[in-house]
Design a protein around this motif. Structure first.
Motif, short mmCIF file in Angstrom:
data_model
loop_
_atom_site.label_atom_id
_atom_site.label_comp_id
_atom_site.label_asym_id
_atom_site.label_seq_id
_atom_site.Cartn_x
_atom_site.Cartn_y
_atom_site.Cartn_z
N LEU A 86 0.86 -1.17 0.00
CA LEU A 86 0.00 0.00 0.00
C LEU A 86 0.90 1.22 0.00
O LEU A 86 1.76 1.36 0.87
N ILE A 87 0.71 2.08 -0.98
CA ILE A 87 1.48 3.33 -1.08
C ILE A 87 0.50 4.47 -0.89
O ILE A 87 -0.43 4.63 -1.68
N ASP A 139 -7.03 -5.67 6.21
CA ASP A 139 -8.10 -6.69 6.26
C ASP A 139 -8.04 -7.59 5.04
O ASP A 139 -8.24 -8.80 5.17
N ARG A 140 -7.79 -7.01 3.89
CA ARG A 140 -7.80 -7.80 2.66
C ARG A 140 -6.49 -8.57 2.43
O ARG A 140 -6.50 -9.70 1.96
N LYS A 141 -5.37 -7.96 2.77
CA LYS A 141 -4.09 -8.52 2.38
C LYS A 141 -3.36 -9.28 3.48
O LYS A 141 -2.62 -10.21 3.20
N VAL A 142 -3.55 -8.85 4.71
CA VAL A 142 -2.82 -9.51 5.80
C VAL A 142 -3.71 -10.49 6.55
O VAL A 142 -3.32 -11.63 6.77
N ALA A 143 -4.88 -10.06 6.92
CA ALA A 143 -5.78 -10.95 7.65
C ALA A 143 -6.14 -12.17 6.82
O ALA A 143 -6.39 -13.24 7.36
N ALA A 144 -6.16 -12.01 5.50
CA ALA A 144 -6.52 -13.10 4.61
C ALA A 144 -5.42 -14.17 4.52
O ALA A 144 -5.67 -15.27 4.06
N ARG A 145 -4.22 -13.83 4.93
CA ARG A 145 -3.10 -14.78 4.83
C ARG A 145 -3.21 -15.80 5.86
O ARG A 145 -2.99 -16.37 6.62
#
Length: 145
Positions: A86-87, A139-145
């Motif tokens: 995320l930038i 929520d989309r990129k880390v929690a989904a891992r």
């Protein structure tokens, strides 16, 4: 300073840890200065003014010269590993100008980029915009891992 490392060139950079420079980092590029509490730069400056800290900061500024030769390794890491990215960048930032944000997309084409109408310390001015972007991304990129 990077080329010479001389005491004269080092001292020429000392203004960067003064009150005017500290306040600049918080206020330059911000459309509504009422969003920025003067407590921010006053507290930062109190910490910068501690004995010995000026030398620590100038050492750090000098060490930044070692970053540039490492860029190809950073870029290779980005291309190979493709970390979720995320930038969020201040379009009015004079320390890290906006054009510096866009090359990240060459190595991270899936990076999410948001250019906000603010300056260097974007969170101080645009927390209300940035926090939802960060929460959504995590929520989309880390929690989904």
């Amino acid at each position: 300073y990077w080329k010479s490392g001389s005491a004269k060139d080092r001292e020429a950079q000392a203004w960067l840890v003064g009150l005017d420079a500290t306040k600049f980092q918080y206020t330059d590029g911000v459309r509504d200065l009422s969003r920025i509490s003067p407590d921010n730069w006053v507290q930062d400056q109190a910490l910068l003014d501690r004995p010995g800290n000026k030398d620590i900061q100038l050492d750090l500024f000098y060490d930044y010269r070692t970053n540039v030769p490492l860029y190809p390794a950073f870029q290779a890491f980005f291309r190979e590993r493709k970390p979720p990215t995320l930038i969020v960048w201040g379009k009015n930032d004079k320390i890290f100008p906006e054009p510096g944000a866009h090359p990240y997309k060459r190595d991270l084409p899936d990076a999410e980029m948001h250019i906000l109408d603010t300056g260097h310390f974007a969170l101080e001015d645009k927390l209300d915009e940035m926090a939802p972007l960060i929460r959504d991304f995590l929520d989309r990129k880390v929690a989904a891992r």
